[in-house]
Design a protein around this motif. Sequence first.
Motif, PDB file in Angstrom:
ATOM      1  N   LYS A   1      -3.324  -9.020  13.135  1.00 38.74           N
ATOM      2  CA  LYS A   1      -2.846 -10.399  13.033  1.00 38.74           C
ATOM      3  C   LYS A   1      -2.521 -10.955  14.409  1.00 38.74           C
ATOM      4  CE  LYS A   1      -1.633 -13.908  10.440  1.00 38.74           C
ATOM      5  NZ  LYS A   1      -2.606 -14.613   9.600  1.00 38.74           N
TER       6      LYS A   1
ATOM      7  N   GLN B   1      -5.719 -11.640  16.319  1.00 38.68           N
ATOM      8  CA  GLN B   1      -6.369 -12.851  15.819  1.00 38.68           C
ATOM      9  C   GLN B   1      -5.681 -14.108  16.358  1.00 38.68           C
ATOM     10  OE1 GLN B   1      -6.348 -12.496  11.565  1.00 38.68           O
ATOM     11  NE2 GLN B   1      -7.866 -10.827  11.545  1.00 38.68           N
ATOM     12  N   GLU B   2      -4.351 -14.088  16.377  1.00 36.71           N
ATOM     13  CA  GLU B   2      -3.626 -15.241  16.900  1.00 36.71           C
ATOM     14  C   GLU B   2      -3.877 -15.428  18.390  1.00 36.71           C
ATOM     15  OE1 GLU B   2      -2.085 -17.417  15.158  1.00 36.71           O
ATOM     16  OE2 GLU B   2      -2.336 -16.351  13.267  1.00 36.71           O
TER      17      GLU B   2
ATOM     18  N   ARG C   1       2.424 -15.771  16.223  1.00 34.86           N
ATOM     19  CA  ARG C   1       2.178 -14.473  16.875  1.00 34.86           C
ATOM     20  C   ARG C   1       3.479 -13.742  17.112  1.00 34.86           C
ATOM     21  NH1 ARG C   1      -1.169 -14.654  22.298  1.00 34.86           N
ATOM     22  NH2 ARG C   1       0.854 -15.394  23.078  1.00 34.86           N
TER      23      ARG C   1
ATOM     24  N   VAL D   1       4.735 -11.997  13.851  1.00 39.24           N
ATOM     25  CA  VAL D   1       3.978 -10.827  13.380  1.00 39.24           C
ATOM     26  C   VAL D   1       4.614  -9.539  13.905  1.00 39.24           C
ATOM     27  CG1 VAL D   1       1.765  -9.657  13.453  1.00 39.24           C
ATOM     28  CG2 VAL D   1       1.852 -12.143  13.228  1.00 39.24           C
TER      29      VAL D   1
END
Length: 298
Positions: A176, A179-180, A295, A298
């Motif tokens: 995650k 990806q951010e 971000r 996460v």
Amino acid sequence: MAKSLKIILFLFIPLWGSAQQINIEGYFMQDSAKLGERVGYVLKATYPESAQLIFPDSTFDFSPLVLLEKKTFISNTRDKITQDSTIYYLSNFSLDPSSHLTLPVYELARYDSIVHYPLEAELKLKLTLDSIPEQLVFQQNNIYQPLDKSFNWIIFGILAVGILVLLGVLYLLFAKRIQEYWKERREKRRWAQFEKKWRTQTAILSENPSIENADEVIGLWKGYMESITKLPVREWTSSEIGERMDNKEIFKALRTIDLIIYAGDSSKSEEATTYLLEVAREKFQEKQTKIKHERAVV
């Protein structure tokens, strides 16, 4: 009593005569051999054609020698005399100075068998060293010899599986966040491309305020705003955009550029394009702030 002796002599005379006609030879093909060296032992038999002789096979005990191979040949008969020969390939592993061997040949009789032995053959042990010194002297040699190493596929497979498992765990933990991170970089790159095109296109519009250039500027701005807000900005009119975004100044700026398209008025086009660029910058900064916040969570 004399009659009994005659009968016994009558029975054994043919057997004795047959034995006298059988000749057995056995000898090594060389007089000496090294420890473990392959040596041939020849066994020959010459006998009447009517006799039946059997040579030893691999089940025979060849001690102190060891049988490696047995090679037989086709019998040769001439003038009712048959000749057979066999070569036994042996190795000596005894440390005795000499080894002796004599192999039996079996003559099949009616009710029993007769064993014939050749003369004993001698095989001397050939030593490669005359004598062993009391103190060993080693030759000095500091040159390393390279060794061929075969590729260990088992270790390679274990390492490969371990790396894949590690990558899988890292992906599950940080997918995650990664990806951010790439989303943030993508938005920065998109903004840089838009800003460069915007400045180029608005400069062209200032020099040549034509309907085509004005339409190109509005289309560029609407396209970027739609990509960053995920709203159908291209489908809206200028008034709808100002209303949906709750910003009348956007409507005024777009209206100014629309006047170029419909009325040819370009007096305030530079002020309008500067404001639209600032609106796009605000949306870009809002998007960056949102991505950084996601971000961090996460």
